[in-house]
Design an enzyme around this catalytic site. Structure first.
Site, mmCIF file in Angstrom:
data_model
loop_
_atom_site.group_PDB
_atom_site.id
_atom_site.type_symbol
_atom_site.label_atom_id
_atom_site.label_comp_id
_atom_site.label_asym_id
_atom_site.label_seq_id
_atom_site.Cartn_x
_atom_site.Cartn_y
_atom_site.Cartn_z
ATOM 1 C CB CYS A 215 -35.447 24.516 18.167
ATOM 2 S SG CYS A 215 -35.243 25.918 19.302
ATOM 3 C CG HIS B 133 -39.148 24.240 20.451
ATOM 4 N ND1 HIS B 133 -37.911 23.679 20.211
ATOM 5 C CD2 HIS B 133 -40.038 23.496 19.732
ATOM 6 C CE1 HIS B 133 -38.051 22.641 19.412
ATOM 7 N NE2 HIS B 133 -39.335 22.509 19.098
ATOM 8 C CG HIS C 157 -39.986 20.362 15.992
ATOM 9 N ND1 HIS C 157 -39.750 20.186 17.336
ATOM 10 C CD2 HIS C 157 -40.845 19.358 15.657
ATOM 11 C CE1 HIS C 157 -40.426 19.137 17.783
ATOM 12 N NE2 HIS C 157 -41.111 18.620 16.786
#
Length: 429
Positions: A339, A388, A400
């Protein structure tokens, strides 16, 4: 104010967010009643995944209602094993073969190397000593060369070439294949690559038109322009592509993709050029405007400092071309991203340096109560604190690199993301 308008138009007219977040369909249709493809959310997708899983093609631990990159790869592997068009779309022919329990399919699901030895992502299969099969997620100089050739032929319209074979490259290849009346798979196999080279060579051998008299205005290829020449709102065609390309090089056309349509963005770009160069601000391109563009092109161009809005637009455009890149723990390249590696990569393309980890990015950015386009959204997943993150792109959506989806677009308002949402922060650039 003009920059804000441009940014809003870009977000409102951006097609990639909707393409990867189609709303769930309500109904009781059974499997086979509708086409399933990337971005689809429906109970039929879960049934499709179950069938593919039973055949050995869908290898994810759990089945879901979402048709993402993992499902698409499973469909493509199935299509390849069963002699179907390999496009990752479940239409009539693929449904028929899926629902047909043949010995050939049962055997292929066991014997095919894709089952016992999964292929390494992004590595195209070599078909000849001199060429490769280039397809979705392929990387390298061969991909960049293909994009350059397709751009030269007018099929690849993204504003820059890269070394990554994404969804835009796939669509460009499909359009070329359709023009050549060959199977439109979006995969650049040996036959497709040969035809691309042939068309490029043929176009380069076409003699250039003779130069017109100095008093006549000219287009970029030195073709004489008629005195009553006009391009305006609603115009279409190759001349619009040339206009946008020229204005982009001069810094007036800031939309990330070159198109063949003269819309509001092109009109505003023309008006900016006219205003900056002392011409009547009409938004219409005539011979006078073309002459002035040619005059300005001959002057040394000072690269303008990018505004925040321009950087944001380019970051989102860069992210678009990476849709479908797989998730790789610790990944920082187009072979696979985690991420934070994904966020760091797309911002670095625009000269914005970010620290490596999610926690470091959280500490290096400024808290905002409500995210704006380009802000980072953070989540608490497997550990306490930020673990994240993604880029907010408007309409409650963010792009993402998810551990089970790869690079994709998700909805911030879904229960899962709301339950782990920590907040949004702004990068100072």
């Amino acid at each position: 104010m003009e920059k804000n308008k441009t940014l809003k138009r870009f977000i409102m007219t951006s097609t990639f967010a909707g393409a990867f977040l189609a709303a769930p369909l309500i109904g009781e249709a059974s499997l086979g009643d509708q086409t399933l493809k990337l971005g689809k959310t429906h109970n039929d997708v879960k049934e499709l995944q179950s069938i593919l899983k039973s055949r050995g093609y869908f290898k994810h631990n759990e089945t879901t209602n979402y048709f993402g990159p993992i499902t698409r790869k499973a469909v493509m592997d199935f299509q390849r094993s069963n002699g179907l068009v390999v496009d990752g779309i479940v239409g009539k022919n693929t449904y028929s073969k899926l629902l047909q329990k043949s010995n050939r399919d049962d055997q292929s699901s066991v014997q095919k190397p894709n089952v016992s030895k999964p292929s390494i992502p992004n590595k195209p299969a070599v078909t000849t000593q001199t060429g490769k099969v280039l397809k979705l997620n392929s990387t390298g100089k061969e991909v960049k060369k293909l994009q350059e050739d397709l751009k030269y032929l007018g099929f690849f319209t993204f504003y820059k070439t890269t070394e990554f074979y994404g969804t835009i490259t796939t669509e460009a290849v499909r359009k070329f294949q359709i023009s050549q009346r060959i199977k439109a798979t979006g995969v650049a196999d040996a036959a497709t690559l040969a035809k691309v080279q042939k068309q490029v060579a043929a176009k380069k051998q076409t003699p250039a038109p003779s130069k017109p008299a100095p008093s006549k205005p000219t287009s970029p290829n030195n073709t004489p322009v008629k005195d009553n020449y006009q391009l305006k709102f609603g115009s279409k065609g190759a001349e619009v592509v040339q206009l946008q390309t020229r204005l982009k090089k001069l810094g007036y056309f800031t939309y990330p993709m070159i198109t063949d349509y003269f819309g509001m963005v092109t009109e505003e770009s023309v008006e900016k050029f006219q205003k900056a160069n002392g011409l009547p601000v009409t938004g219409i391109v005539n011979t006078t405007v073309l002459n002035k563009i040619t005059e300005v092109e001959k002057k040394p161009i000072k690269q303008p400092v990018k505004s925040r809005d321009q950087i944001t637009i380019n970051v989102i455009a860069n992210a678009t071309e990476l849709m479908g890149v797989p998730y790789v723990w610790g990944g920082t390249t187009t072979r696979g991203f985690d991420c934070s590696g994904f966020i760091q990569y797309v911002f670095a393309k625009e000269g914005v340096k970010l620290p490596r980890t999610t926690a470091q990015m959280w500490n290096a950015t400024t808290y905002v109560s409500k995210p704006a386009v380009g802000d980072l959204v953070f989540f608490e997943t497997y550990t306490t604190g930020p673990s994240h993150l993604g880029i907010y792109i408007g309409n409650n959506q963010f792009v993402h690199s998810g551990s089970s989806t790869g690079v994709t677009v998700s909805n911030l308002n879904t229960r899962y993301w709301q339950n782990i949402y920590l907040g949004s922060k702004r990068i100072n650039y």
